[in-house]
Design a protein around this motif. Structure first.
Motif, PDB file in Angstrom:
ATOM      1  N   ASP A   2      -7.279  14.011   4.041  1.00 39.69           N
ATOM      2  CA  ASP A   2      -7.111  15.384   4.527  1.00 39.69           C
ATOM      3  C   ASP A   2      -7.289  16.428   3.435  1.00 39.69           C
ATOM      4  N   MET A   3      -7.546  15.975   2.196  1.00 39.89           N
ATOM      5  CA  MET A   3      -7.601  16.921   1.086  1.00 39.89           C
ATOM      6  C   MET A   3      -9.020  17.369   0.750  1.00 39.89           C
ATOM      7  N   GLY A  37      14.535  15.696 -11.003  1.00 44.80           N
ATOM      8  CA  GLY A  37      14.162  16.491 -12.165  1.00 44.80           C
ATOM      9  C   GLY A  37      13.965  17.958 -11.837  1.00 44.80           C
ATOM     10  N   GLY A  38      14.083  18.789 -12.874  1.00 48.48           N
ATOM     11  CA  GLY A  38      13.991  20.235 -12.694  1.00 48.48           C
ATOM     12  C   GLY A  38      12.649  20.690 -12.165  1.00 48.48           C
ATOM     13  N   PHE A  39      11.558  20.131 -12.698  1.00 50.50           N
ATOM     14  CA  PHE A  39      10.238  20.528 -12.230  1.00 50.50           C
ATOM     15  C   PHE A  39      10.030  20.119 -10.780  1.00 50.50           C
ATOM     16  N   GLY A  40      10.442  18.880 -10.442  1.00 52.29           N
ATOM     17  CA  GLY A  40      10.225  18.378  -9.092  1.00 52.29           C
ATOM     18  C   GLY A  40      10.886  19.214  -8.025  1.00 52.29           C
ATOM     19  N   GLU A  41      12.036  19.836  -8.369  1.00 49.93           N
ATOM     20  CA  GLU A  41      12.791  20.579  -7.367  1.00 49.93           C
ATOM     21  C   GLU A  41      12.050  21.811  -6.870  1.00 49.93           C
ATOM     22  N   PHE A  42      11.134  22.349  -7.676  1.00 57.60           N
ATOM     23  CA  PHE A  42      10.424  23.573  -7.304  1.00 57.60           C
ATOM     24  C   PHE A  42       8.954  23.307  -6.972  1.00 57.60           C
ATOM     25  N   LEU A  43       8.633  22.059  -6.742  1.00 52.62           N
ATOM     26  CA  LEU A  43       7.255  21.651  -6.503  1.00 52.62           C
ATOM     27  C   LEU A  43       6.857  21.874  -5.047  1.00 52.62           C
ATOM     28  N   ASP A  44       5.641  22.385  -4.831  1.00 52.24           N
ATOM     29  CA  ASP A  44       5.066  22.470  -3.494  1.00 52.24           C
ATOM     30  C   ASP A  44       4.349  21.140  -3.228  1.00 52.24           C
ATOM     31  N   ILE A  45       4.944  20.316  -2.386  1.00 54.74           N
ATOM     32  CA  ILE A  45       4.424  18.972  -2.146  1.00 54.74           C
ATOM     33  C   ILE A  45       2.981  19.004  -1.668  1.00 54.74           C
ATOM     34  N   ARG A  46       2.652  19.932  -0.749  1.00 62.40           N
ATOM     35  CA  ARG A  46       1.291  19.991  -0.200  1.00 62.40           C
ATOM     36  C   ARG A  46       0.259  20.202  -1.301  1.00 62.40           C
ATOM     37  N   ALA A 105      -0.752  10.669  -0.725  1.00 54.41           N
ATOM     38  CA  ALA A 105      -0.989  11.489   0.473  1.00 54.41           C
ATOM     39  C   ALA A 105      -0.202  10.930   1.650  1.00 54.41           C
ATOM     40  N   LEU A 106       1.083  11.241   1.668  1.00 56.22           N
ATOM     41  CA  LEU A 106       1.976  10.792   2.723  1.00 56.22           C
ATOM     42  C   LEU A 106       2.575  12.008   3.430  1.00 56.22           C
ATOM     43  N   PRO A 107       3.092  11.846   4.645  1.00 49.10           N
ATOM     44  CA  PRO A 107       3.682  12.988   5.362  1.00 49.10           C
ATOM     45  C   PRO A 107       4.806  13.634   4.554  1.00 49.10           C
ATOM     46  N   GLU A 108       4.882  14.958   4.643  1.00 43.30           N
ATOM     47  CA  GLU A 108       5.866  15.706   3.858  1.00 43.30           C
ATOM     48  C   GLU A 108       7.295  15.261   4.112  1.00 43.30           C
ATOM     49  N   GLU A 109       7.581  14.825   5.339  1.00 45.39           N
ATOM     50  CA  GLU A 109       8.957  14.465   5.663  1.00 45.39           C
ATOM     51  C   GLU A 109       9.432  13.220   4.909  1.00 45.39           C
ATOM     52  N   ARG A 110       8.512  12.498   4.305  1.00 41.24           N
ATOM     53  CA  ARG A 110       8.934  11.336   3.523  1.00 41.24           C
ATOM     54  C   ARG A 110       9.412  11.712   2.121  1.00 41.24           C
ATOM     55  N   THR A 118       0.847  -1.183   0.000  1.00 43.05           N
ATOM     56  CA  THR A 118       0.000   0.000   0.000  1.00 43.05           C
ATOM     57  C   THR A 118       0.888   1.241   0.000  1.00 43.05           C
ATOM     58  N   GLU A 119       0.293   2.376  -0.276  1.00 39.95           N
ATOM     59  CA  GLU A 119       1.069   3.623  -0.288  1.00 39.95           C
ATOM     60  C   GLU A 119       1.708   3.898   1.072  1.00 39.95           C
ATOM     61  N   LYS A 120       1.031   3.501   2.135  1.00 35.26           N
ATOM     62  CA  LYS A 120       1.567   3.753   3.479  1.00 35.26           C
ATOM     63  C   LYS A 120       2.853   2.962   3.748  1.00 35.26           C
ATOM     64  N   ASP A 121       3.098   1.919   2.942  1.00 38.47           N
ATOM     65  CA  ASP A 121       4.307   1.115   3.121  1.00 38.47           C
ATOM     66  C   ASP A 121       5.544   1.791   2.531  1.00 38.47           C
ATOM     67  N   ILE A 122       5.356   2.890   1.813  1.00 38.88           N
ATOM     68  CA  ILE A 122       6.485   3.581   1.182  1.00 38.88           C
ATOM     69  C   ILE A 122       7.182   4.445   2.235  1.00 38.88           C
ATOM     70  N   ALA A 123       8.446   4.124   2.511  1.00 42.61           N
ATOM     71  CA  ALA A 123       9.180   4.842   3.562  1.00 42.61           C
ATOM     72  C   ALA A 123       9.677   6.200   3.091  1.00 42.61           C
ATOM     73  N   LYS A 124      10.124   6.278   1.845  1.00 45.14           N
ATOM     74  CA  LYS A 124      10.657   7.526   1.299  1.00 45.14           C
ATOM     75  C   LYS A 124      10.221   7.675  -0.155  1.00 45.14           C
ATOM     76  N   ILE A 125       9.994   8.916  -0.549  1.00 52.11           N
ATOM     77  CA  ILE A 125       9.717   9.211  -1.959  1.00 52.11           C
ATOM     78  C   ILE A 125      10.779  10.198  -2.430  1.00 52.11           C
ATOM     79  N   TYR A 126      11.631   9.740  -3.337  1.00 51.16           N
ATOM     80  CA  TYR A 126      12.683  10.590  -3.896  1.00 51.16           C
ATOM     81  C   TYR A 126      12.153  11.241  -5.177  1.00 51.16           C
ATOM     82  N   ILE A 127      12.253  12.556  -5.255  1.00 54.17           N
ATOM     83  CA  ILE A 127      11.756  13.276  -6.426  1.00 54.17           C
ATOM     84  C   ILE A 127      12.934  13.925  -7.137  1.00 54.17           C
TER      85      ILE A 127
END
Length: 617
Positions: A614-615, A527-536, A546-551, A516-525
């Protein structure tokens, strides 16, 4: 033959070509997302004087036609003409994502044994030949080194004179090639002499990321084992199409198409090499590593990419021999080796394998997710025991194309947006703090997220009356940022389709591997677009899980980082070859699960409220 003159003073001969082709051949690049087919409407120019025959006006309003605007790709001079070029040509001013050097340095700090560059300088004091010892010069060298080496014919023709000129006190450069593949598949590469040099010569290597949109290059000081310069530019191929599919079609439909696109990227790399060479003076570039998606790698080497586009989407090769700079047409010594990072499949290339290497997810005990967000969204999920990958076509809207006022992350781009419903007002953040001239990918995500959360658009992304900023023009609603900068209903629809494709790719892989998505410990992003993305806000519209921002961890240009790692480390070069063999590829185009996930994601944030608890407000 008629002359084409620009408002900047250039004069060209039309030679029967359309205006876009004439400008391209003179290295003036207009935006042309569709590759010159006349369907994107982005190569607008204004005819100041003279007569042209235009075969299409798609994307040009009646008012613009009255003012003399035409599509350069569909306009042919019928007299000498004077044209006005747009202010926003394709330039190198974009805020390009760069590899995070501190991540590379930290890796070698933690594991110093990995720091083993692909080539090194060896100083030798050879015994000169005598009547009693008349061994051949090359064999004498091998005997002194205690191992067998290969040498190019060109260098072999120079060694006798070189040895004697240096009085047998010589410096050579040897490429340290490790076994790149397992014994049962490929043989080991033989170590090779790649140059004869002065002892004081500085040794450099170059690593290149060939992105679909941009090209980035790093200069590495081999003896000090560190990156000393990074530079970047647009990939000049963008004038022939925004994405790999358009460019493949261009090679299919034009007899010289492949040669033209190849020249674009080779010229770009040569220009960047020249830039760093001027900056750093006395030294020689003696090894090159290159990472790119499968299509870019094929085009760079002049290999036909046609069959990547057609089912079953097969590339000519995934693992590349170490060819020479003369084969690549790079302006370096002809015998300089060029190593190309391996690909996995037609739509998962060396840039993704480089990202897996740079992120380190192949070493993690827990399950991690790697996402490179661009025209294609490449996704890898797994840990140290298994890796599964796929690619989903998000389209070019996140990189500023296919949107009415879309631009890349350059000066004048709206990159952040906040809307205040109670006052029907908004705040924007603009790159360069100038008048807005367009909206980049992160700005589009912000606008859609804000308008949804404030009730201005509904869960389908459709307009709900309630803002004076919405106007109707040419029978389509627009939300105005300024007089010349806006987002339309069609733009919002495009963004929703793009975010749905990306999220569906992630959720499909998650389902395929039985977690499940909750099993994902970290999400590495990456690319140029990803670097300026507002995760929220990306989560708010249902683009990312929809995982905690710290991941979520931003890594910058991992394609370039991976290419640098392979230049500085023989063990990691071997590892990247193993990773490409190890990764399991899932073709989403034939996956029923993916289509179901995609349709479900065509809402904000999703049809399944439980995935984004939460969205929903």
């Amino acid at each position: 033959m008629f002359k084409i003159m620009t408002n900047r003073g250039e004069v060209f001969n039309s030679d029967g070509k359309n205006i876009l082709q004439v400008l391209q051949s003179s290295e003036i690049y207009l935006p042309a997302s569709c590759g010159g087919k006349g369907i994107c409407g982005r190569c607008k120019i204004r005819i100041i004087d003279g007569k042209v025959k235009s075969r299409s006006f798609l994307g040009i309003s009646e008012e613009e036609r009255k003012r003399g605007y035409v599509l350069a790709c569909k306009s042919y001079p019928e007299s000498d003409v004077l044209i006005e070029l747009p202010q926003k040509l394709i330039t190198v001013s974009e805020r390009i994502s760069i590899a995070r050097i501190e991540l590379i340095e930290q890796l070698f700090k933690e594991a110093p044994s990995l720091l083993d560059p692909l080539f090194k300088k060896v100083n030798l004091n050879l015994s000169p030949p005598t009547i009693e010892d008349s061994q051949a010069d090359f064999e004498r060298l091998q005997h002194a080194l205690g191992r067998r080496l290969s040498i190019s014919r060109q260098l072999a023709s120079k060694i006798s004179d070189f040895f004697r000129e240096k009085n047998w006190q010589i410096s050579i450069v040897i490429s340290e090639n490790s076994k790149a593949f397992s014994e049962d598949k490929f043989s080991a590469e033989q170590n090779e002499i790649i140059d004869l040099i002065e002892p004081s010569t500085k040794l450099y290597g170059v690593s290149v990321d060939i992105g679909t949109t941009t090209v980035a290059l790093a200069l590495i000081d081999i003896e000090n084992k560190r990156v000393i310069d990074i530079t970047s530019c647009y990939n000049s191929q963008v004038s022939y199409g925004d994405d790999v599919i358009t460019r493949i079609i261009y090679t299919e439909e034009n007899p010289q198409g492949l040669a033209i696109l190849r020249k674009c990227i080779v010229d770009d790399i040569n220009a960047l090499i020249n830039t760093v060479s001027i900056r750093h003076g006395n030294g020689k570039i003696l090894f090159v590593t290159v990472a790119g998606n499968t299509t870019m790698s094929h085009i760079f080497w002049g290999i036909n990419p046609e069959y990547i586009r057609h089912e079953p989407y097969t590339p000519a090769l995934n693992h590349y021999p170490v060819w020479k700079s003369s084969d690549a047409e790079l302006l370096l010594e002809s015998q300089v080796p060029v190593y190309t990072l391996p690909c996995v499949a037609g739509y998962v290339g060396g840039d993704v394998v480089a990202g897996v290497l740079a992120s380190g997810i192949y070493k993690d005990e827990k399950v991690s997710l790697f996402i490179d967000i661009g025209t294609n969204g490449e996704i890898v999920i797994g840990n140290r025991e298994w890796l599964v990958t796929a690619s989903t076509s998000a389209g070019p809207c996140f990189e500023g194309s296919g949107i009415s006022c879309g631009i890349r992350a350059t000066e004048g781009a709206v990159e952040a947006f906040n809307y205040h419903k109670e006052t029907d007002s908004f705040e924007v953040k603009i790159i360069g703090n100038v008048k807005p001239s367009g909206i980049c990918g992160s700005g589009m995500i912000d606008i859609v997220a804000e308008l949804f959360s404030k009730g201005i658009i509904d869960r389908r992304g459709k307009l709900i009356l309630g803002s004076s900023k919405w106007i109707k023009l040419f029978d389509e609603p627009r939300f105005l940022i300024s007089e010349d900068c806006y987002i339309t209903q069609s733009d919002i629809d495009n963004i929703i389709r793009a975010k749905a494709a990306l999220y569906a790719g992630v959720s499909t892989l998650v389902g395929e591997v039985g977690i499940t998505e909750k099993d994902i410990a970290k999400i590495y992003i990456a690319g140029g677009f990803g670097e300026f993305l507002d995760i929220r806000k990306a989560i708010k519209i249902g683009m990312l899980p929809a995982l905690p921002e710290e991941r979520f961890i931003f890594l910058g240009n991992t394609s370039l980082a991976g290419a640098i790692l392979c230049l500085l480390s023989n063990p990691l070069r071997q590892k990247v070859e193993e990773l490409a063999e190890y990764m399991t590829y899932i073709d989403l185009s034939s996956s029923k699960r993916f289509m179901d996930e995609y349709v479900s994601a065509l809402f904000i944030p999703h049809t399944d409220f439980k995935r984004f608890p939460d969205m929903i407000k």
